[in-house]
Each structure stands twice: as C-alpha cells, then as structure tokens.
Scaffold this motif. Structure first.
Motif, PDB file in Angstrom:
ATOM      1  N   GLY A  42      30.535 -43.427  -0.943  1.00 28.32           N
ATOM      2  CA  GLY A  42      29.901 -42.376  -1.733  1.00 28.32           C
ATOM      3  C   GLY A  42      29.676 -41.107  -0.937  1.00 28.32           C
ATOM      4  O   GLY A  42      29.930 -40.000  -1.415  1.00 28.32           O
ATOM      5  N   LEU A  43      29.216 -41.258   0.303  1.00 29.90           N
ATOM      6  CA  LEU A  43      29.012 -40.080   1.150  1.00 29.90           C
ATOM      7  C   LEU A  43      30.329 -39.395   1.486  1.00 29.90           C
ATOM      8  O   LEU A  43      30.409 -38.163   1.524  1.00 29.90           O
ATOM      9  N   LEU A  44      31.359 -40.190   1.710  1.00 28.11           N
ATOM     10  CA  LEU A  44      32.640 -39.626   2.132  1.00 28.11           C
ATOM     11  C   LEU A  44      33.328 -38.874   1.008  1.00 28.11           C
ATOM     12  O   LEU A  44      33.846 -37.765   1.211  1.00 28.11           O
ATOM     13  N   PHE A  45      33.322 -39.438  -0.208  1.00 27.97           N
ATOM     14  CA  PHE A  45      34.095 -38.861  -1.300  1.00 27.97           C
ATOM     15  C   PHE A  45      33.251 -38.072  -2.294  1.00 27.97           C
ATOM     16  O   PHE A  45      33.817 -37.464  -3.213  1.00 27.97           O
ATOM     17  N   PRO A  49      33.079 -33.681   0.105  1.00 29.89           N
ATOM     18  CA  PRO A  49      33.710 -32.487  -0.475  1.00 29.89           C
ATOM     19  C   PRO A  49      32.725 -31.375  -0.806  1.00 29.89           C
ATOM     20  O   PRO A  49      33.052 -30.190  -0.670  1.00 29.89           O
ATOM     21  N   LEU A  50      31.516 -31.736  -1.248  1.00 31.98           N
ATOM     22  CA  LEU A  50      30.522 -30.706  -1.540  1.00 31.98           C
ATOM     23  C   LEU A  50      30.137 -29.939  -0.278  1.00 31.98           C
ATOM     24  O   LEU A  50      30.002 -28.712  -0.298  1.00 31.98           O
ATOM     25  N   ILE A  53      32.983 -27.542   0.591  1.00 37.43           N
ATOM     26  CA  ILE A  53      33.009 -26.363  -0.283  1.00 37.43           C
ATOM     27  C   ILE A  53      31.903 -25.390   0.096  1.00 37.43           C
ATOM     28  O   ILE A  53      32.109 -24.160   0.137  1.00 37.43           O
ATOM     29  N   ILE A  54      30.704 -25.907   0.376  1.00 40.29           N
ATOM     30  CA  ILE A  54      29.591 -25.028   0.758  1.00 40.29           C
ATOM     31  C   ILE A  54      29.898 -24.315   2.071  1.00 40.29           C
ATOM     32  O   ILE A  54      29.652 -23.112   2.217  1.00 40.29           O
ATOM     33  N   LEU A  55      30.468 -25.029   3.035  1.00 41.77           N
ATOM     34  CA  LEU A  55      30.815 -24.396   4.316  1.00 41.77           C
ATOM     35  C   LEU A  55      31.908 -23.351   4.135  1.00 41.77           C
ATOM     36  O   LEU A  55      31.832 -22.260   4.715  1.00 41.77           O
ATOM     37  N   PHE A  56      32.916 -23.655   3.325  1.00 42.23           N
ATOM     38  CA  PHE A  56      34.003 -22.698   3.101  1.00 42.23           C
ATOM     39  C   PHE A  56      33.505 -21.428   2.429  1.00 42.23           C
ATOM     40  O   PHE A  56      34.080 -20.352   2.641  1.00 42.23           O
ATOM     41  N   SER A  57      32.448 -21.531   1.617  1.00 43.77           N
ATOM     42  CA  SER A  57      31.951 -20.346   0.917  1.00 43.77           C
ATOM     43  C   SER A  57      31.314 -19.333   1.857  1.00 43.77           C
ATOM     44  O   SER A  57      31.132 -18.176   1.467  1.00 43.77           O
ATOM     45  N   SER A 290      32.343 -21.902  -6.896  1.00 47.71           N
ATOM     46  CA  SER A 290      31.985 -23.306  -7.124  1.00 47.71           C
ATOM     47  C   SER A 290      30.538 -23.577  -6.742  1.00 47.71           C
ATOM     48  O   SER A 290      29.836 -24.326  -7.428  1.00 47.71           O
ATOM     49  N   VAL A 291      30.082 -22.975  -5.663  1.00 49.65           N
ATOM     50  CA  VAL A 291      28.695 -23.163  -5.234  1.00 49.65           C
ATOM     51  C   VAL A 291      27.730 -22.556  -6.244  1.00 49.65           C
ATOM     52  O   VAL A 291      26.665 -23.118  -6.514  1.00 49.65           O
ATOM     53  N   ILE A 292      28.105 -21.424  -6.827  1.00 47.47           N
ATOM     54  CA  ILE A 292      27.236 -20.806  -7.837  1.00 47.47           C
ATOM     55  C   ILE A 292      27.078 -21.733  -9.040  1.00 47.47           C
ATOM     56  O   ILE A 292      25.970 -21.909  -9.571  1.00 47.47           O
TER      57      ILE A 292
END
Length: 319
Positions: A42-45, A49-50, A53-57, A290-292
C-alpha cells in the motif's frame, strides 16, 4: 490445608505480559507482522506515487524534453495564476482558472443529475423484497464487469451519425442530430459512468430501514413530502454525501469521456494534466495541477469529517 498456588507468581514479568497478550488475542486473529506485506504494498503503490507527484510539483522544468530538474521552485504554482512574457512582465492569467471552472461545472451537473436519478431508484430498490433487491443490485453493478473504454466506445457507436439515436431521429422526421464529439456527449458519458456510484451508497443507507415506520407516519396523517423530508432523507444523508464525493471528484478529473465522446473540444482539467505530461512535456506544471486537485479532495474529506462529528452521523466513503 494449603492455599492455592498462583501459576503466574513464579513467571517473569515479561512472560506474564506475553501470556496475557496471547490470551487477549481473539481466535483466528493475526498479529501485526502478518499485515506488514500489505502495508508495504500500500505504501509503495499508493503513497509512493503521491509523494513523487508532490515532489515533482516543486521541481524545475528542463530546457528541452520531459522530466524535471531537481531544483526547488514555485514556478509551477505561480504559472497556474500568472504569466510572464519575454520582457519579464508578470500578469494575471485566467486561462487555467477557466479550465477549472469548466471542469467544476461539468462535475456539478454530473453530480446533481446522478443524485436526482439515484435517490428515487435507490428508495424503490430498498422497498422491494430481499430476493428482488439482490437482483436489482446485480443489475446496477453489471457495468463494472466491462472495461470503461469498452463502454465508452459503445456510446460512440450509439451517438455517431449512423447510430441508433440518429436512425430513430430520422425515422421520426427530426433529421440527423450532431451528438458525438460535443459537450453533451461528454456530459452524457459522465452521467452514465458514475450513476452506479451514487445509487449504491444511497441504497446501502436505506436497505436496513424498517419502512413500517413510514407507514405509521402515513397513518398518523403525514404527507409523502413530510415523510421523505423528516424520515427518509435524514436516514439517507450519509449515503448521499458518500455518493456525492464518489461522483464529484472522479467526474472533476475525468479524462476518457471528454476525449472520446467530447472529441477534446472542451478542455477540462483531466485533459490539461494529460497534455502537460504528454505533448507539452511540462511535468512540474502537470504535477502541480494534480496536487491542486488532491488538496481540493482533502478539503472535501475534512469537511465531511467535520460534518460527521457535528451531526453525530457516521459517513463512510465507500460503495
């Protein structure tokens, strides 16, 4: 006569606590190490990914191509509301707010129509016999047996120029209708897709209700509107709230229906995010969008939790 000996008197303290834990454990109950693989998956998948995505933003965009440059910046979030020209002048840019507004309007229409259609259906299902209820639930869940793309392509065959709707329209003398690749087709596809997500939670809230109470209210002189407003609606409120969230948030970020049925003529937030990761190769901005949406979902969940605490009604976001 000797006093009975306590069998735990000679055991170490650690042994006593371990034995007490084993005694408190219910038959067939596993300890926490047995759930560790599921937690890791659960943590991995899910969380993994969340976090990405937050880091990439908060990362920078490379000069060419996709990906990110690992340099912290707020430019993706600033670019959501402001635009900087070649001279360095920054002005307010409402384009992306309009995309959010169009997506919000389509999601609201989908939610309202699904609610208006689902409540009478769920109420009717809950008043049937148990065997018939099981059969009706089966009919509602049948669309889940088929892939979403297959169902969407089926609607394309129904709404195209040679589809059954246009054939019936021409047979009745109304001529050919332009249905496919329109906002109406996109809206229709969203309503069809998310209607079961509204029906099932409301039905689950009403299924265990003893409708003899409603009959007693009728016998005491209450009208149908009063019975629905004072008895049935309060009982169905947790299911209604759950259904609203299950319909609104996926409809807000939907991608398949606007592209396949709407032809991409109306730019919605799902299409915008896909284009940022695809054609535009602007991964940080797509991640920021996506974060928004994620923040909006968190705010909605917090509001639901606050309502549940204030009203004393348990609301579960589940089918």
């Amino acid at each position: 006569m000797t006093a009975p000996v306590d069998p735990t008197a000679t055991r170490p303290v650690g042994a006593v606590s371990a034995a007490a834990k084993r005694e408190r454990r219910r038959p067939g109950q596993f300890g926490w190490p047995a759930s560790l693989p599921a937690l890791l998956i659960g943590l991995l998948f899910t969380v993994g990914p969340l976090v990405i995505i937050i880091l990439f933003s908060f990362m920078s965009r490379p000069p060419q191509g996709g990906g990110v440059v690992y340099e912290f910046t707020l430019e993706p979030y600033i670019g959501f509301l402001f635009q900087t020209d070649f001279l360095g002048n920054t002005t307010f840019d409402p384009r992306y707010l309009k995309v959010f507004g169009d997506s919000l309007l389509q999601a609201l229409i989908t939610t309202v129509v699904c609610l208006l259609l689902s409540f009478p259906l769920a109420l009717w299902m809950a008043t049937r016999s148990p065997k018939l209820q099981s059969f009706l639930v089966l009919l509602v869940t049948i669309p889940f047996w088929t892939n979403l793309l297959v169902r969407t392509y089926a609607w394309m065959l129904i709404l195209n120029d040679n589809g059954i709707v246009n054939q019936a329209s021409q047979a009745l003398g109304f001529g050919r209708l332009e249905l496919l690749y329109t906002p109406f087709a996109s809206q229709l596809g969203l309503i069809y897709t998310f209607l079961p997500f509204m029906v099932l939670p409301i039905y689950a809230s009403l299924a265990g209700f003893d409708f003899r109470l409603a009959e007693a209210a009728y016998d005491l002189g209450a009208r149908k509107r009063a019975v629905i407003r004072r008895i049935i609606l309060p009982l169905a409120t947790p299911g209604i709230i759950s259904g609203i969230l299950l319909v609104f948030m996926p409809a807000f970020g939907s991608y398949v229906q606007p592209v396949l049925l709407g032809g991409g003529k109306v730019l919605l937030i799902g299409n915008l995010i896909a284009s940022q990761f695809g054609d535009a190769r602007n991964w940080p901005f797509g991640a920021a969008l996506s974060v928004i949406i994620l923040v909006m979902l968190m705010i909605a969940l917090i509001a639901i939790a606050f309502y549940s605490r204030r009203s004393g009604r348990k609301v579960e976001i589940s089918l």
